[in-house]
Design a protein around this motif. Structure first.
Motif, PDB file in Angstrom:
ATOM      1  N   TYR A  16     -11.272  13.222   8.924  1.00 40.28           N
ATOM      2  CA  TYR A  16     -11.307  13.296  10.394  1.00 40.28           C
ATOM      3  C   TYR A  16     -11.616  14.722  10.829  1.00 40.28           C
ATOM      4  CZ  TYR A  16      -9.702   8.494  10.814  1.00 40.28           C
ATOM      5  OH  TYR A  16      -9.638   7.129  10.763  1.00 40.28           O
ATOM      6  N   ASP A  36     -10.014  16.817  12.461  1.00 46.95           N
ATOM      7  CA  ASP A  36      -8.946  17.817  12.289  1.00 46.95           C
ATOM      8  C   ASP A  36      -8.728  18.169  10.815  1.00 46.95           C
ATOM      9  OD1 ASP A  36      -7.696  15.604  11.203  1.00 46.95           O
ATOM     10  OD2 ASP A  36      -6.015  15.577  12.591  1.00 46.95           O
ATOM     11  N   THR A  41      -8.076  15.991   8.319  1.00 48.72           N
ATOM     12  CA  THR A  41      -7.284  15.015   7.542  1.00 48.72           C
ATOM     13  C   THR A  41      -8.212  14.198   6.644  1.00 48.72           C
ATOM     14  OG1 THR A  41      -5.826  14.743   9.434  1.00 48.72           O
ATOM     15  CG2 THR A  41      -5.661  13.070   7.705  1.00 48.72           C
ATOM     16  N   ALA A  66      -9.032  11.026   4.735  1.00 46.48           N
ATOM     17  CA  ALA A  66      -8.568   9.635   4.828  1.00 46.48           C
ATOM     18  C   ALA A  66      -9.127   8.763   3.711  1.00 46.48           C
ATOM     19  CB  ALA A  66      -8.930   9.058   6.190  1.00 46.48           C
ATOM     20  N   PRO A 126      -0.077   1.826   0.984  1.00 49.76           N
ATOM     21  CA  PRO A 126       0.930   2.385   1.898  1.00 49.76           C
ATOM     22  C   PRO A 126       0.348   2.861   3.226  1.00 49.76           C
ATOM     23  CG  PRO A 126       0.458   3.911   0.085  1.00 49.76           C
ATOM     24  CD  PRO A 126      -0.262   2.643  -0.225  1.00 49.76           C
ATOM     25  N   ASN A 127       1.218   3.020   4.217  1.00 44.71           N
ATOM     26  CA  ASN A 127       0.814   3.546   5.521  1.00 44.71           C
ATOM     27  C   ASN A 127       0.057   4.858   5.324  1.00 44.71           C
ATOM     28  OD1 ASN A 127       3.986   2.577   6.932  1.00 44.71           O
ATOM     29  ND2 ASN A 127       2.055   1.550   7.182  1.00 44.71           N
ATOM     30  N   GLY A 128      -1.061   4.974   5.997  1.00 47.06           N
ATOM     31  CA  GLY A 128      -1.810   6.232   5.976  1.00 47.06           C
ATOM     32  C   GLY A 128      -2.738   6.407   4.785  1.00 47.06           C
ATOM     33  N   CYS A 129      -2.870   5.375   3.921  1.00 47.17           N
ATOM     34  CA  CYS A 129      -3.717   5.564   2.731  1.00 47.17           C
ATOM     35  C   CYS A 129      -5.207   5.468   3.074  1.00 47.17           C
ATOM     36  CB  CYS A 129      -3.346   4.590   1.615  1.00 47.17           C
ATOM     37  SG  CYS A 129      -3.754   2.891   1.955  1.00 47.17           S
ATOM     38  N   GLY A 130      -5.550   4.862   4.211  1.00 47.03           N
ATOM     39  CA  GLY A 130      -6.957   4.863   4.630  1.00 47.03           C
ATOM     40  C   GLY A 130      -7.586   3.487   4.863  1.00 47.03           C
ATOM     41  N   LYS A 131      -6.782   2.444   4.898  1.00 40.51           N
ATOM     42  CA  LYS A 131      -7.318   1.087   5.051  1.00 40.51           C
ATOM     43  C   LYS A 131      -8.099   0.924   6.366  1.00 40.51           C
ATOM     44  CE  LYS A 131      -3.173  -0.663   4.758  1.00 40.51           C
ATOM     45  NZ  LYS A 131      -2.394   0.600   4.652  1.00 40.51           N
ATOM     46  N   SER A 132      -7.461   1.307   7.470  1.00 36.58           N
ATOM     47  CA  SER A 132      -8.124   1.133   8.765  1.00 36.58           C
ATOM     48  C   SER A 132      -9.359   2.029   8.872  1.00 36.58           C
ATOM     49  CB  SER A 132      -7.172   1.459   9.914  1.00 36.58           C
ATOM     50  OG  SER A 132      -6.097   0.545   9.906  1.00 36.58           O
ATOM     51  N   THR A 133      -9.272   3.202   8.263  1.00 35.53           N
ATOM     52  CA  THR A 133     -10.428   4.110   8.283  1.00 35.53           C
ATOM     53  C   THR A 133     -11.596   3.466   7.532  1.00 35.53           C
ATOM     54  OG1 THR A 133      -8.901   5.981   8.285  1.00 35.53           O
ATOM     55  CG2 THR A 133     -11.192   6.447   7.711  1.00 35.53           C
ATOM     56  N   GLN A 168      -6.631  -3.261  14.100  1.00 35.55           N
ATOM     57  CA  GLN A 168      -5.186  -3.303  13.868  1.00 35.55           C
ATOM     58  C   GLN A 168      -4.463  -3.353  15.221  1.00 35.55           C
ATOM     59  OE1 GLN A 168      -3.878  -0.235  11.219  1.00 35.55           O
ATOM     60  NE2 GLN A 168      -1.734  -0.810  11.348  1.00 35.55           N
ATOM     61  N   GLU A 199      -4.827  -6.188   9.472  1.00 35.37           N
ATOM     62  CA  GLU A 199      -3.472  -6.691   9.708  1.00 35.37           C
ATOM     63  C   GLU A 199      -3.430  -7.860  10.689  1.00 35.37           C
ATOM     64  OE1 GLU A 199      -0.410  -4.012   9.581  1.00 35.37           O
ATOM     65  OE2 GLU A 199      -1.466  -2.674   8.232  1.00 35.37           O
ATOM     66  N   HIS A 251       0.286  -5.983   5.049  1.00 34.96           N
ATOM     67  CA  HIS A 251       1.487  -5.550   4.328  1.00 34.96           C
ATOM     68  C   HIS A 251       2.290  -6.789   3.919  1.00 34.96           C
ATOM     69  CE1 HIS A 251       0.898  -1.290   4.961  1.00 34.96           C
ATOM     70  NE2 HIS A 251       0.652  -1.508   6.242  1.00 34.96           N
TER      71      HIS A 251
END
Ligand SMILES: Nc1ncnc2c1ncn2[C@@H]1O[C@H](COP(=O)(O)OP(=O)(O)OP(=O)(O)O)[C@@H](O)[C@H]1O
Ligand SMILES: [Mg+2]
Length: 227
Positions: A11, A13, A15, A17, A36-43, A89, A167, A199
């Motif tokens: 991203y 900033d 980050t 992803a 896990p949360n934040g691993c990059g699925k939605s990205t 999501q 999700e 999940h």
């Protein structure tokens, strides 16, 4: 049908992803992406649907590389978007018309469907997702679960060749979750590629034929494993 090679994404900033994701998704299969949360699925889903573009590496859809430059070509972007349906999501990202029934009909009209067929299909999906009672309501005034159902109805009604669901169960009550699990099993077809993130191990186990895992290093951990 979808080929990812050394795909990385960060991203603005800084980050990170996605890190060096290499994977092929084939038509006729249903893949579940877990991690896990934040691993990059939605990205990853944003990239697959042409909303973001790799920082490095390549994404090919049906042999053609999907780039920011290609998506600026209106005809190419239209042809690409007609083939892919995406459930965000957060359903609020995709609800923008004045009523639930318009939300479903909008995409169908965009496909160039005649009014009669559009009306029939809208009825079918209002009923399938039990939205008749709220059909005239503005989507932003629905409950969280109703918003999710409305967004799902709008995506599924278009019957796209590639279906990407981020999700699909989140926010649904037990009956809604059972419906989705059952429906996802029926949705599979040799003509369709389905990819969803969840999940819920129950949904993953029942609906997917291939489960893939993304790890905290933002990459797909191991070759697809048969469920
Ligand atoms: N717009 C953004 N700007 C900066 N960082 C972002 C942005 N959106 C997501 N991220 C970061 O990118 C990483 C991946 O986020 P992503 O939403 O893809 O994860 P996810 O696997 O879908 O997680 P979840 O299971 O919670 O849905 C996270 O570290 C997140 O903080
Ligand atoms: Mg996510």
């Amino acid at each position: 049908m979808i080929e990812l090679k050394d795909l990385c994404f960060a991203y603005e900033d800084g980050t990170e992803a996605l890190h060096s994701v290499t994977y092929s998704f084939e038509k006729g299969r249903c893949y579940c992406l877990q991690g896990p949360n934040g691993c990059g699925k939605s990205t990853l889903f944003r990239i697959l649907t042409g909303l973001s573009f790799p920082t490095s590496g390549t994404y090919r859809f049906d042999g053609r590389e999907i780039t920011a430059a290609l998506m600026k070509d209106r005809a190419a972007a239209r042809a690409f978007h007609r083939r892919i349906g995406f459930l965000f999501q957060d359903p609020e990202m995709q609800l923008f018309t004045g009523s639930v029934e318009d939300e479903i009909a909008f995409g169908l009209r965009q496909l160039g469907m005649g009014e009669e067929e559009c009306a029939a299909r809208t009825e079918r999906w209002l009923s399938a997702l039990e939205l008749e009672r709220v059909r005239k309501k503005a989507p932003f005034n629905l409950s969280g679960g109703e918003k999710k159902r409305c967004a799902l109805a709008a995506v599924l009604a278009m019957e796209p060749e590639v279906l990407i669901l981020d999700e699909p169960m989140a926010g649904l009550d037990e009956k809604g979750q059972a419906w989705i699990t059952d429906f996802m099993e029926k949705l599979r077809s040799p003509e369709r590629l389905i990819l969803f993130a969840t999940h819920s191990s129950d949904l993953a186990g029942k609906a997917a034929d291939t489960r893939i895992f993304m790890n905290r290093e933002h990459t797909i951990a191991a070759p697809g494993q048969q469920a």
